[in-house]
Design an enzyme around this catalytic site. Structure first.
Site, mmCIF file in Angstrom:
data_model
loop_
_atom_site.group_PDB
_atom_site.id
_atom_site.type_symbol
_atom_site.label_atom_id
_atom_site.label_comp_id
_atom_site.label_asym_id
_atom_site.label_seq_id
_atom_site.Cartn_x
_atom_site.Cartn_y
_atom_site.Cartn_z
ATOM 1 N N GLY A 145 12.861 54.141 -51.114
ATOM 2 C CA GLY A 145 14.106 54.474 -50.428
ATOM 3 C C GLY A 145 13.801 55.365 -49.245
ATOM 4 N N THR A 167 8.480 48.547 -49.644
ATOM 5 C CA THR A 167 7.538 49.464 -50.310
ATOM 6 C C THR A 167 7.276 48.932 -51.710
ATOM 7 O OG1 THR A 167 8.235 51.412 -49.091
ATOM 8 C CG2 THR A 167 7.423 51.805 -51.316
HETATM 9 N N1 ASP Z 1 10.003 55.531 -49.326
HETATM 10 C C1 ASP Z 1 9.376 54.898 -48.199
HETATM 11 C C2 ASP Z 1 9.197 55.934 -47.116
HETATM 12 O O1 ASP Z 1 10.133 56.660 -46.818
HETATM 13 C C3 ASP Z 1 10.140 53.753 -47.650
HETATM 14 C C4 ASP Z 1 10.768 52.832 -48.675
HETATM 15 O O2 ASP Z 1 10.554 52.967 -49.857
HETATM 16 O O3 ASP Z 1 11.507 51.907 -48.275
HETATM 17 O O4 ASP Z 1 8.153 55.981 -46.529
#
Ligand code: ASP
Length: 318
Positions: free
Chosen positions: A233, A181
């Protein structure tokens, strides 16, 4: 409002489990180069800013994020992770800290640079968030080309999907399953802070699942009187912990430094929820912070002294 304040930009390319031994030299160099390119693209916009030209921190975070959305290395735009149905659905948001204006889109499938659409929702619509077909019909009205979903899909993400579908747990951040991300936070010469985040979400997610990245207050928040934050996250936890707003609220209500506020939320609150991830942020004095409880976070900054740092692992010079 001052017109000659310090400028800075901080970006991330995702927090999660980054195993040093699995990252080949070649891939590590590729990440470091792309992170540097993205940070420089945003910083360059900030150096051109002036009071007359208005809030360039918006253009700066867009410039940085577009570089990462266009790169297959990251889980945003091209190279996004795949849903259970092997399609790509993307979420993005942006918030500007002077006006508290914000724009977000979720579940889009045909927009090359979702962050640009989030910005247009902020500045060219009466709404904060548009989803799916509604977001794409708004995009068409504003001159966007709708591109085929196959553009976003890569063989590496397909292998990742197959790997996770062959395990029993389904979705998890335990491997590099959602890593990548992207986000950016910048402060311009007018002291205006903008934060933005863009993602393909999590591998093997149900279609229609929306994470924290497009949720104002969870994945993204900016308020010139406190800070700007972009998170990465496990979204289901980050939404419930209202991560980005909680960090800014701690700065405002407790009068503590941004680094401490970020560490309280990431290293204590999220950790107690068994949630993995991290954040980047900038305060009104243009101090840049990182905080993450995972083994790594792809990240870079150009600070108020113009110093570039590009980091992946836990160490401060790593
Ligand atoms: N926060 C993102 C989501 O849950 C994924 C990530 O940041 O790794 O869609």
């Amino acid at each position: 409002m001052a017109n000659a304040g310090p400028i800075a930009i901080v970006i991330h390319g995702g927090a999660g489990t980054i195993a040093r031994e699995k990252l080949t030299d070649e891939v590590e160099v590729a990440y470091r180069q792309k992170l540097e390119e993205a940070a420089r693209a945003g910083y360059e916009v900030l150096t051109r800013s002036s009071k007359e030209k208005g809030s360039s921190s918006i253009d700066a975070v867009i410039a940085a994020i577009v570089v990462m959305e266009d790169s297959e290395l990251f889980n945003a735009g091209k190279g996004s992770v795949l849903t259970h149905a092997a399609t790509v659905e993307m979420d993005a948001s942006i918030m500007e800290g002077e006006s508290l204006n914000a724009g977000a889109i979720a579940g889009v499938r045909h927009i090359r640079n979702p962050i640009r659409l989030a910005r247009d929702v902020m500045s060219r619509s009466d709404h904060v968030m548009l989803i799916g077909e509604g977001a794409e019909s708004f995009a068409l009205e504003h001159g966007y080309e709708l591109i085929d979903n196959s553009y976003f899909q890569t063989p590496q993400r397909m292998r990742q999907l197959q790997r996770i579908q062959n395990t029993t747990t389904g979705t998890a951040l335990s491997e590099d399953n959602s890593l990548g991300t992207v986000g950016a936070v910048a402060i311009d010469r007018n002291g205006n802070i903008t934060a933005a985040t863009s993602t393909g979400g999590m591998t093997n997610k149900r279609f229609g699942r929306v994470g924290d990245s497009p949720i104002i207050g969870a994945g993204t928040y900016a308020d010139n009187s406190a800070c700007g934050v972009s998170a990465s996250g496990h979204g289901e936890y980050f939404i419930r912990a209202v991560v980005a707003h909680d960090i800014c609220a701690r700065v405002m209500y407790k009068g503590i430094a941004l680094q401490q506020a970020a560490d309280e939320v990431v290293l204590i609150k999220l950790k107690n929820m068994h949630a993995e991830g991290g954040v980047i942020g900038i305060d009104p004095q243009a101090n840049v912070v990182f905080s993450f409880n995972s083994t790594g976070m792809y990240r870079a900054a150009i600070d108020k002294d113009g110093e570039l740092e590009v980091l992946i692992f836990k160490g401060i010079s790593d």
